[in-house]
Enzyme design. Structure first.
Site, PDB file in Angstrom:
ATOM      1  N   ASP A 264       0.875  -1.171   0.000  1.00 45.87           N
ATOM      2  CA  ASP A 264       0.000   0.000   0.000  1.00 45.87           C
ATOM      3  C   ASP A 264       0.912   1.221   0.000  1.00 45.87           C
ATOM      4  O   ASP A 264       1.779   1.346   0.873  1.00 45.87           O
ATOM      5  CB  ASP A 264      -0.888   0.019   1.256  1.00 45.87           C
ATOM      6  CG  ASP A 264      -1.951  -1.064   1.214  1.00 45.87           C
ATOM      7  OD1 ASP A 264      -2.334  -1.474   0.098  1.00 45.87           O
ATOM      8  OD2 ASP A 264      -2.398  -1.499   2.290  1.00 45.87           O
TER       9      ASP A 264
ATOM     10  N   ASP B 125     -14.081  -4.021  -2.371  1.00 43.31           N
ATOM     11  CA  ASP B 125     -14.008  -3.881  -0.917  1.00 43.31           C
ATOM     12  C   ASP B 125     -15.402  -4.153  -0.374  1.00 43.31           C
ATOM     13  O   ASP B 125     -16.349  -3.450  -0.734  1.00 43.31           O
ATOM     14  CB  ASP B 125     -13.568  -2.463  -0.521  1.00 43.31           C
ATOM     15  CG  ASP B 125     -12.127  -2.175  -0.935  1.00 43.31           C
ATOM     16  OD1 ASP B 125     -11.348  -3.138  -1.087  1.00 43.31           O
ATOM     17  OD2 ASP B 125     -11.776  -0.982  -1.100  1.00 43.31           O
TER      18      ASP B 125
END
Lengths: 196, 253
Positions: free
Chosen positions: B11, B130
């Protein structure tokens, strides 16, 4: 000089990058003359078999077949290997080079498609492309159509059925997997091609 | 035999690798190129780089990171974050990505999946979802988990596959960064609903979690970030444990 053939199908950078890393001199080209002048030819490609149609309009198809048939080392990667066969069920009106017999077909419906990931290779000992590569080495695949196992199969993998992971006949080589994305094993295979 | 993939996720925020818990509280974890090659050397089957604070202002930072990472990485490399249009995807592929991951933009405009797949092939398009557990199922969230969409995750995964996605990257927001195990129920529900590979994400904490998500969750691949960055679970050690538990993995690699 190795000519990497650019016919507008997908991303050639990673193939070039792997050869750069090995210290080979490479050029990306869409010119039949450059292909003719090169010492080796790489035909990469991802995506749909129909994108190979672009080879016909540009005169590349003729140059590739002529040069490969005349003994110049040739490596087809993924779609580039499928092109070496007679054709593909994926797009019936585009002809392959027919340097190997049979047509590419879709994986049976009992396995997920595309076939994505690292699969093991059963290697033919006499192969020049796989010299020094251990039996059952893993390579990275991503494809929905497969080429049949033929006499010239240099390595095979299994996914629902056995298919050609690589073919080899004299100076003509094809790999269904992506050696440029297969870590040290893939780099060793590309190095073998450089040294053919 | 086709093996189960272990994917290391980086990330990225402002050119650095970071990691948070439930999408918050970010900690610095290093340089993307260095992290990626270290993970690959350690046995990672793929690398995913996600620009988690993607804005138009830091596109250059992302592209520089992609270029730097791709240079010496010879395993598949997926990049996501802020890809809204075909042109964004083209720039990321040109910089050296093998696949792109799209999330919010795909929900907003599912035709984008087909546009990118048409140019680069389905194998190059990963649709990231998500999802959070809600009454009666799992809901899709976008904008880094901030916006609910009212859409059902399983329905959306099916639609994304029909639009030309090559893989689904499925993150459980409830488990993300918690190291409490993957959400095997969510993963299995999606994996059994689509014919394309599903990558499980969110909640990896131990080798047992990976074994469960491959066996019970029917995942084709599993992704983790924090446990690899901070050395809690070494990928080589993880693969050895999976191999010993008869989960097919690329080992030795």
């Amino acid at each position: 000089m190795i000519a990497i053939v650019d016919y507008g199908a997908g991303n050639l950078n990673s193939v070039k990058k792997a050869f750069d890393y090995l210290g080979a001199e490479v050029v990306l080209t869409d010119q039949p003359e450059t292909v003719a002048a090169a010492s080796k030819i790489v035909l990469p490609g991802v995506g749909h078999f129909s994108s190979l149609r672009a080879l016909e309009a540009t005169g590349l198809r003729k140059a590739l077949i002529q040069n490969a048939s005349a003994g110049k080392p040739f490596l087809g990667i993924c779609l580039g290997m499928q092109w070496l066969f007679q054709g593909s069920e994926e797009c019936r009106d585009v002809a392959g080079a027919a340097l190997f017999p049979g047509k590419c077909q879709q994986f049976p419906s009992d396995v997920k498609s595309p076939h994505v990931g690292w699969n093991s290779l059963t290697v033919q000992n006499r192969s020049r492309l796989f010299r020094g590569v251990a039996q059952d080495s893993f390579v990275y695949y991503t494809h929905s159509f497969y080429a049949p196992v033929v006499t010239e199969t240099a390595a095979a993998s299994e996914y629902g059925l056995w298919f050609a992971g690589a073919v080899e006949l004299g100076n003509i080589f094809g790999v269904q997997f992506h050696p440029e994305k297969s870590g040290d094993v893939g780099l060793a295979i590309l190095k073998n091609f450089c040294e053919v | 035999m086709l093996t189960k993939r272990i994917i290391a996720c980086l990330d990225m925020d402002g050119g650095r690798v970071v990691k948070g818990v439930r999408f918050k509280n970010l900690r610095d974890a290093g340089d993307p190129a260095e992290c990626a090659t270290a993970h690959a050397r350690n046995g990672a089957d793929e690398i995913v780089l996600l620009d988690i604070t993607a804005t138009s202002g830091n596109r250059r930072t992302l592209l520089d990171a992609v270029r730097g990472t791709a240079r010496s990485l010879f395993v598949p490399f997926t990049v996501g974050g802020g890809i809204r249009r075909l042109e964004d995807a083209v720039a990321v592929f040109d910089a050296g990505a093998d696949k792109i991951a799209i999330n919010s933009a795909a929900v907003r405009d599912p035709a984008l999946i087909g546009k990118i797949a048409g140019r680069f092939g389905s194998q190059a398009v990963v649709v990231a979802i998500d999802a959070r557990k809600v009454a009666g199922g799992f809901e899709v969230f976008v904008a880094g988990g901030r916006e609910p969409t009212g859409r059902d995750a399983i329905q959306w995964a099916r639609e994304a596959a029909a639009c030309g996605a090559g893989e689904i990257l499925l993150t459980s927001m409830d488990r993300d960064g918690t190291q409490s195990g993957f959400d095997c129920g969510l993963v299995r529900a999606v994996a059994e609903s689509v014919s394309i590979p599903v990558i499980a994400s969110g909640g990896a904490g131990s080798a047992r979690d990976f074994i469960e998500v491959f066996r019970d969750g029917r995942a084709d691949a599993a992704l983790a970030a924090s446990i690899f960055h901070f050395g809690i679970e070494n990928i080589a050690q993880l693969k050895r444990e999976l191999h010993n538990a008869s989960v097919p993995v690329r080992w030795p690699c």
